[in-house]
Write a protein that holds these residues in place. Sequence first.
Motif, mmCIF file in Angstrom:
data_model
loop_
_atom_site.group_PDB
_atom_site.id
_atom_site.type_symbol
_atom_site.label_atom_id
_atom_site.label_comp_id
_atom_site.label_asym_id
_atom_site.label_seq_id
_atom_site.Cartn_x
_atom_site.Cartn_y
_atom_site.Cartn_z
ATOM 1 N N LYS A 376 -59.673 -3.302 -9.710
ATOM 2 C CA LYS A 376 -59.071 -2.029 -10.120
ATOM 3 C C LYS A 376 -59.698 -0.862 -9.355
ATOM 4 C CE LYS A 376 -57.562 -3.297 -14.784
ATOM 5 N NZ LYS A 376 -57.635 -2.955 -16.223
ATOM 6 N N HIS A 377 -61.028 -0.927 -9.167
ATOM 7 C CA HIS A 377 -61.708 0.140 -8.432
ATOM 8 C C HIS A 377 -61.250 0.162 -6.976
ATOM 9 C CE1 HIS A 377 -64.838 3.022 -7.478
ATOM 10 N NE2 HIS A 377 -65.264 2.237 -6.498
ATOM 11 N N PHE A 380 -57.829 1.640 -6.800
ATOM 12 C CA PHE A 380 -57.939 3.088 -7.023
ATOM 13 C C PHE A 380 -58.318 3.801 -5.729
ATOM 14 C CE2 PHE A 380 -60.188 6.926 -8.385
ATOM 15 C CZ PHE A 380 -59.288 7.456 -9.306
ATOM 16 N N GLU A 481 -55.044 2.203 -10.628
ATOM 17 C CA GLU A 481 -55.934 1.046 -10.667
ATOM 18 C C GLU A 481 -55.189 -0.282 -10.622
ATOM 19 O OE1 GLU A 481 -58.055 1.754 -14.257
ATOM 20 O OE2 GLU A 481 -56.539 0.825 -15.536
#
Length: 742
Positions: A376-377, A380, A481
């Motif tokens: 997810k990071h 992002f 994300e």
Amino acid sequence: MYYYHKNSTDTVPMLLLLLFSLTCALQFQAKTVALPSASCPETCGDVKIVYPFGIGAGCAMKGFDLECNKTKASSANVTYLGSMPLLNISLLHGEIRVKHRISSMCYNSSSRDITYRNGGMTLDNPPFTFSEQRNRFTVVGVNVLAYMIGSTNVLGCRTQSNILTARNGFCDGDGCCQVALTSNMSDYDVNFNPMDNTTEYYTNGSSTDGAEYCGYAVMMEATAFQFRTAYLNTTLFWDENTGRVPVILNWVVGDETCDAASKKVDSYACRSNNSKCIDSSNGIGYLCNCTDGYDGNPYLTDGCQDIDECAVNVPRPCPGHCTNMPGNYSCPDEKPPSYSGTVVLVVGLSTGVVIVVISITCTYLILERKKLANIKHKNFQQHGGMLLLQEISLKQGTGFSIFREAELIEATDKFSDKNILGRGGHGTVYKGTLKDGSMIAIKRCVSMANEQQKKEFGKEMLILSQINHKNIVKLLGCCLEVEVPMLVYEFIPNGTLFQFIHGDNGCYNIPFSTRLHIALESAQALAYLHSWASPPILHGDVKSSNILLDENFAATVSDFGASILAPADKSQFMTLVQGTCGYLDPEYMQTCHLTDKSDVYSFGVVLLELLTGKAAFNLEGPENERSLSLRFLNAMKEDRVMDVIDDQIKSDSDTGLLEEVAELAKQCLEMVGERRPSMSDVAEKLDRLSKVMQHLWVPAQRDPEEMESLLGESSVASLEMISTGNFSMERRIVQGLLESER
């Protein structure tokens, strides 16, 4: 042996009654769904034939007839659906896999001629449609622009001319490009549009007389295609596939929903007692599946048979104690044994093993959760999240938010189908409710084509978030994300302009003043995007279904999925052709160059919808009347424009005003973009016409000096005539006001 106690003529009525009963029985039987006999072929070549498909009379449901023929190349049998070789049938998913002809455009270096082969197709609908999820429109070749035209949309793409950058396994524009379908289609044609330098490129690049260079286009199964650079400047793609490639077709039975079909016992296709009905995702027709615990053919009587979960060839849930049941199984409890030291030892060891397994499992879950957080990071950052956060912190009060994925999942009830507001070529839109009770619209976008788009996503979202116009849907935020970003917009409650005009009530309850007001607000929104946004924004897909109406029928322009930021370098242009039949700018179709005048053309079509109450494109009419814009322009040319204008507004509106709006629509629909007015000019013209209409019919409530300031000094005489009640000169007055506005 018969004994007659009465005259033998008494048997005649009995025979007639028997004959009548037999006739009724045969008629009743004819209405039921015919089932195949045991003599029907079960295979043809390598294909297993399953009902409702069949070969021969009485072996298939209507519309599912197959043929089994030998090929010319060998003595092997091949199964055909119409003219297409059939590869396999899936009852569970309602799919078949067939081989479909490739379309081609070939250049011969000797004759310098270009020849075309069209492999487009029209299916029976129902029961067959091209699968939206499983197929892609694929174009192969050097410097080839091809597009497919279906009943409701146009899709296409262009390959680049630099073959040195083409790579095996990558279909990203260099020698190969692909486009996802926007809906399940039942027909399409393929058109090639040779680039200006196509012939010159092939001529200069050829050193062999008689060589043939081809471009190919086809709708085909996405997983069956693997691009090879050897396909360029050769006929290898055609030769490898012998002119046909796999394509996935969806099929359904009947043309009703499950609820309606199940009430018609004689024609209901789900014949097995242990079957269930599944509605088609298109809303037309249905499929049959066996219920849980059963397997087989649900279209045959007793076709769904019980699965023996306790059989040797199935992992047995409780060996030695499993009891099979119809559609299920049972594992009865055993009598508890007496415990001994050995048993205690075994239990202790088992408990230790369980503890170790639980520890390993917990560790694995923690690592997986950390891995998911890292993904997810990464997403992002790839989508420009850090840049977006920095910009938001510097520009306080933007009202733009970064949403978490879990927050949007909860708002949409896990993206339930019941919350779908619409589907389009750029994503699916869901209705959502945040914890504070506010309503939002969430768009799950389609995948991004390359890494450059991902890097620029955050910057472009920030620019779109700065748009602050009452007639443009507000972008509230986004979720970065996830692999493909999600956009969050304000919720507009009253549906689309398309539904308002072409819904069940048609446009018979819409006065001309309301239509003119909707057109004005839509034009003002587009003019803002073109002239006041920094940098300017080109919408790219202006149509009545992308104009939303609120509870007061104020217009709001939406769906910026096809939008681009106007490039500073005019050499930059779109290579992907997307749009909707009836609204596409003809100049854009030729050049692939999206400009502000492309939006002007599309708006002109929307203006026609408001004037005529007709759809932009109608397949059911004569060929020369299918396009609303073409029909309108012909009427303007022949000086009979009032014939195509909606009868209701002709009866309660002034002819002069209607002709002025029609003339404005004509200017927007100019074939050459440079001749079209700007959206600012269009909005200004509609604003003046709206003021003329507003003040024309309420002169007694307005001071003449106020109306003079609004409409100009040249209109004073006309205003005085209206204020004194002299309406006999009504048409001249209107014409005078309009002339002064010009």
